[in-house]
Design an enzyme around this catalytic site. Structure first.
Site, short mmCIF file in Angstrom:
data_model
loop_
_atom_site.label_atom_id
_atom_site.label_comp_id
_atom_site.label_asym_id
_atom_site.label_seq_id
_atom_site.Cartn_x
_atom_site.Cartn_y
_atom_site.Cartn_z
CB CYS A 137 -0.89 0.12 1.20
SG CYS A 137 -2.08 1.32 1.48
CB CYS B 29 -5.61 -1.72 3.34
SG CYS B 29 -5.22 0.16 3.00
CG HIS C 89 2.11 8.46 2.15
ND1 HIS C 89 2.73 9.13 1.34
CD2 HIS C 89 1.06 8.03 1.64
CE1 HIS C 89 1.84 9.52 0.21
NE2 HIS C 89 0.90 8.55 0.32
CG HIS D 250 -1.82 -1.34 6.37
ND1 HIS D 250 -0.55 -0.58 5.86
CD2 HIS D 250 -2.65 -0.87 5.62
CE1 HIS D 250 -0.86 -0.07 4.93
NE2 HIS D 250 -2.51 -0.16 4.70
N1 APR Z 1 -3.63 13.77 -10.58
C1 APR Z 1 -4.14 12.47 -10.77
N2 APR Z 1 -3.50 11.39 -10.33
C2 APR Z 1 -2.40 11.56 -9.65
C3 APR Z 1 -1.69 12.54 -9.32
C4 APR Z 1 -2.25 13.73 -9.78
N3 APR Z 1 -1.80 15.02 -9.62
N4 APR Z 1 -0.57 12.10 -8.63
C5 APR Z 1 -0.66 11.00 -8.62
N5 APR Z 1 -1.76 10.39 -9.16
C6 APR Z 1 -2.08 8.99 -9.16
C7 APR Z 1 -0.87 7.98 -9.46
O1 APR Z 1 -0.76 7.89 -10.92
C8 APR Z 1 -1.70 6.61 -8.87
O2 APR Z 1 -2.36 5.87 -10.04
O3 APR Z 1 -2.63 8.49 -8.15
C9 APR Z 1 -2.66 7.14 -8.04
C10 APR Z 1 -2.11 6.70 -6.46
O4 APR Z 1 -2.10 5.57 -6.32
P1 APR Z 1 -1.20 4.40 -5.55
O5 APR Z 1 0.16 4.99 -5.76
O6 APR Z 1 -1.43 3.31 -6.07
O7 APR Z 1 -1.59 4.78 -4.07
P2 APR Z 1 -2.74 4.04 -3.40
O8 APR Z 1 -2.11 2.93 -2.66
O9 APR Z 1 -3.98 3.60 -4.22
O10 APR Z 1 -2.89 5.06 -2.17
C11 APR Z 1 -3.60 6.19 -2.55
O11 APR Z 1 -4.55 6.45 -0.47
O12 APR Z 1 -4.17 4.81 1.42
C12 APR Z 1 -3.82 6.25 0.94
O13 APR Z 1 -1.58 6.64 1.53
C13 APR Z 1 -2.59 6.16 0.44
O14 APR Z 1 -2.34 8.38 0.07
C14 APR Z 1 -2.24 7.19 -0.49
C15 APR Z 1 -3.67 7.08 -1.28
ZN ZN Z 2 -3.37 0.86 3.21
#
Ligand code: APR
Ligand code: ZN
Ligand code: ZN
Length: 356
Positions: A38, A159, A43, A59
């Site tokens: 995740c 999650c 982070h 987690h």
């Molecule tokens: N605009 C649009 N999409 C974006 C941007 C932006 N400026 N910046 C990043 N992204 C997209 C990425 O390309 C990616 O597909 O956001 C998505 C983030 O997904 P992941 O990195 O897979 O993260 P994920 O595990 O889904 O978590 C998303 O939720 O649980 C929280 O800490 C986690 O903050 C994180 C968020």
């Molecule tokens: Zn998570």
């Protein structure tokens, strides 16, 4: 047993042998079969949010119960369980009013490390520490899943699926026939999309910077896609004839939360699902909040008790309505964890899963 240990914030994980103690009263020991990567763990590992070190993060795990401590009821050796970040006490005001994902007084076990390295205690994130071959967890950190759920899917349910689908179904309570925009289509965002689809949304607009994520979004139920850029708000407003009913931010950034705010129509709901830095702030033009009667909500861990919601999601999967296998991009070994996270940052993955 082997675990991926974070010794210092900003440094890579180190896979090494650690010692595991327990289970004690109210706890169980689980042989981990799968553990999802995740973005929240990253982070923490990078110092965006505070964490105690040395730590075992992770987690979003699932595995088979190996041993149960005294006083554990309803779960037996051999059961498949999924772990949850939202361990609960059962007796605080939040728990007693049915919101145990917001528990005020987590069970004591989750702050008492059960892992040690050369005699020194190692913190397990959320009392789980799922980047390890085995975990000792509190009874209220796990839920038993029905037969027929593959362990790697069960892990992601803990999650990404819970958080995303729950934000749509329980947090924002997406209505049938409504319109939805989802900014950020990673592991969590794809589940907001399928949650909105299950809720019966008529239009689901996916927004992401990575084209491959938009293809995935379509597979999960998006009806329209927008490549994120300076005019994402304008494009979403045009596609939805003036604004969507629900705007979800699933990255954790003030700038994209502001975009979601400007994407919703009068009476619309903005939901923050992504995890922001602890010090994140935003400037909001607030007149619109009042005149347009916009609702702004946060959604944490699916906005519902995981021990009730996860078995419901499992049934949706078994009925073919919830996609889980399609969430997985790479199955990796524990020693591939640093590379797995590098690929997540590069936008190359939906969800990478450590398979033991
Ligand atoms: N605009 C649009 N999409 C974006 C941007 C932006 N400026 N910046 C990043 N992204 C997209 C990425 O390309 C990616 O597909 O956001 C998505 C983030 O997904 P992941 O990195 O897979 O993260 P994920 O595990 O889904 O978590 C998303 O939720 O649980 C929280 O800490 C986690 O903050 C994180 C968020
Ligand atoms: Zn998570
Ligand atoms: Zn409680």
């Amino acid at each position: 047993m082997k675990a991926a240990v974070l010794h210092e914030v900003g440094q890579p994980f180190v896979v090494e042998d650690v010692d595991l103690d327990g289970p004690r009263e109210g706890e169980l020991r689980v042989r981990v079969q799968a553990s999802g990567l995740c973005h929240s763990d990253l982070h923490l590992a990078q110092g965006d949010n505070p964490v105690v070190v040395p730590a075992i993060l992770g987690h979003e795990a699932a595995g088979v119960v190996e041993a149960v401590g005294e006083g554990v009821e309803g779960i037996a050796v051999g059961d498949l369980v999924s772990t949850s970040f939202s361990s609960f006490c059962g007796h605080c005001a939040q728990c007693q009013t049915g919101h145990n994902h917001r528990c005020d007084t987590k069970p004591a076990g989750i702050t008492r490390p059960r892992v040690s390295l050369r005699g020194e205690p190692v913190y397990a994130l959320a009392g789980i520490g799922g980047f390890a071959e085995e975990v000792v967890v509190h009874r209220n950190s796990v839920v038993k899943l029905p037969e027929g759920i593959p362990a790697e899917c069960a892990a992601l349910m803990g999650c990404a699926v819970l958080t995303g689908a729950g934000a749509a179904l329980n947090g924002a309570k997406v209505r049938p026939g409504s319109s939805v925009a989802v900014i950020g289509c990673g592991g969590v965002g794809l589940n907001v999309i399928q949650g909105a689809r299950i809720a019966g949304a008529a239009q689901i607009i996916a927004v992401d910077t990575v084209p491959a994520k938009l293809d995935a979004a379509r597979q999960f139920g998006a009806t329209d896609v927008v490549l994120a850029g300076p005019d994402a708000v304008g494009e979403v407003r045009e596609l939805s004839s003036g604004g969507v009913d629900y705007g979800f931010e699933v990255i954790g950034l003030p700038a994209t939360l502001l975009q979601a705010y400007h994407m919703v129509r009068k009476g619309g709901t903005v939901a923050l699902v992504g995890m922001p830095r602890n010090d994140a702030m935003m400037d909001l033009p607030i007149a619109k909040l009042m005149f347009n009667e916009i609702r702004m909500i946060g959604s944490f861990m699916g906005s519902s008790p995981f021990q009730v919601f996860l078995p419901q999601l499992a049934r949706l999967y078994l009925d073919g309505k919830l996609l889980l296998d399609e969430l997985i991009s790479d199955r990796i070994g524990l020693d591939g964890i640093n590379e797995g996270y590098a690929r997540l940052v590069a936008g190359e993955t939906r969800r990478n899963v450590v398979v033991f």
